[in-house]
Design a protein around this motif. Structure first.
Motif, PDB file in Angstrom:
ATOM      1  N   GLU A   1       5.741   4.670   0.566  1.00 54.83           N
ATOM      2  CA  GLU A   1       5.090   3.623  -0.223  1.00 54.83           C
ATOM      3  C   GLU A   1       5.524   2.232   0.244  1.00 54.83           C
ATOM      4  O   GLU A   1       6.667   2.022   0.640  1.00 54.83           O
TER       5      GLU A   1
ATOM      6  N   LEU B   1       6.505  -1.826  -6.177  1.00 58.67           N
ATOM      7  CA  LEU B   1       5.389  -1.529  -5.288  1.00 58.67           C
ATOM      8  C   LEU B   1       4.730  -2.825  -4.809  1.00 58.67           C
ATOM      9  O   LEU B   1       4.527  -3.755  -5.588  1.00 58.67           O
TER      10      LEU B   1
ATOM     11  N   PRO C   1       1.415  -4.525  -3.558  1.00 58.67           N
ATOM     12  CA  PRO C   1      -0.037  -4.283  -3.531  1.00 58.67           C
ATOM     13  C   PRO C   1      -0.587  -4.318  -2.095  1.00 58.67           C
ATOM     14  O   PRO C   1      -0.091  -5.065  -1.251  1.00 58.67           O
ATOM     15  N   ASP C   2      -1.612  -3.521  -1.854  1.00 57.62           N
ATOM     16  CA  ASP C   2      -2.184  -3.412  -0.514  1.00 57.62           C
ATOM     17  C   ASP C   2      -2.730  -4.736   0.018  1.00 57.62           C
ATOM     18  O   ASP C   2      -2.754  -4.938   1.228  1.00 57.62           O
ATOM     19  N   HIS C   3      -3.164  -5.638  -0.862  1.00 56.40           N
ATOM     20  CA  HIS C   3      -3.744  -6.895  -0.388  1.00 56.40           C
ATOM     21  C   HIS C   3      -2.687  -7.912   0.048  1.00 56.40           C
ATOM     22  O   HIS C   3      -3.036  -8.981   0.556  1.00 56.40           O
TER      23      HIS C   3
END
Length: 164
Positions: free
Chosen positions: A83, A108, A110-112
């Motif tokens: 992750e 975590l 974020p993907d952006h």
């Protein structure tokens, strides 16, 4: 693993690249493969020996970073290997290939957001939040003045104030 280590407090010249053993996560700990390291003024204060709490020598500098979870210790349930995460105030510094953190020091990513952006989140945003909402007790109905809005903490404070 490769890491930057400091054996004595001083200027940037005290930071030396070295080969050191890769940390192994214990219970409640996470090993992060560092993709980007944050550089904060506090890192320079610590390195120079001019901060209220100094680490034992030698140490690996870097409070903030981002990367991927490489390994997790027993009792870690909120994260999985691979992750994307960011972290702050780890057990070891971010100026290394791997950083060891308590699970609570990792979030975590974020993907952006890029790893570079993630490495700039923890200290600046926590500092801005503490200043605005815990110390100044800012309310949505108030206007605020942010001195130094071009730095990481100032930018975070502006974003949080607008969002509030």
């Amino acid at each position: 693993m490769k890491a930057i280590r400091v054996h004595g407090f001083g200027g940037p010249e005290v930071m030396k690249p070295e080969e050191v053993p890769e940390p192994v996560p214990g219970p409640g700990q996470v090993l992060v493969r560092v993709q980007a390291a944050g550089v904060n003024p506090i890192d320079t204060y610590v390195r120079s020996g001019r901060y209220k709490v100094l680490p034992g020598l030698p140490y690996i500098p870097g409070r903030d970073g981002a990367g991927r979870v490489e390994e997790i210790g027993d009792g870690v349930f909120g994260l999985k290997r691979g992750e994307r995460v960011y972290f702050g105030r780890g057990l070891t510094g971010s100026y290394a290939e791997f950083a060891l953190c308590e699970e609570r020091q990792v979030a975590l990513l974020p993907d952006h957001l890029s790893f570079s952006q993630g490495a700039g989140i923890f200290t600046p945003y926590a500092t801005a939040y503490r200043a605005l909402f815990q110390k100044a007790r800012a309310l949505p109905s108030e206007q605020i003045f942010i001195h130094g809005g071009s730095g990481a903490v100032g930018l975070a404070a502006i974003q949080m104030a607008v969002a509030a």
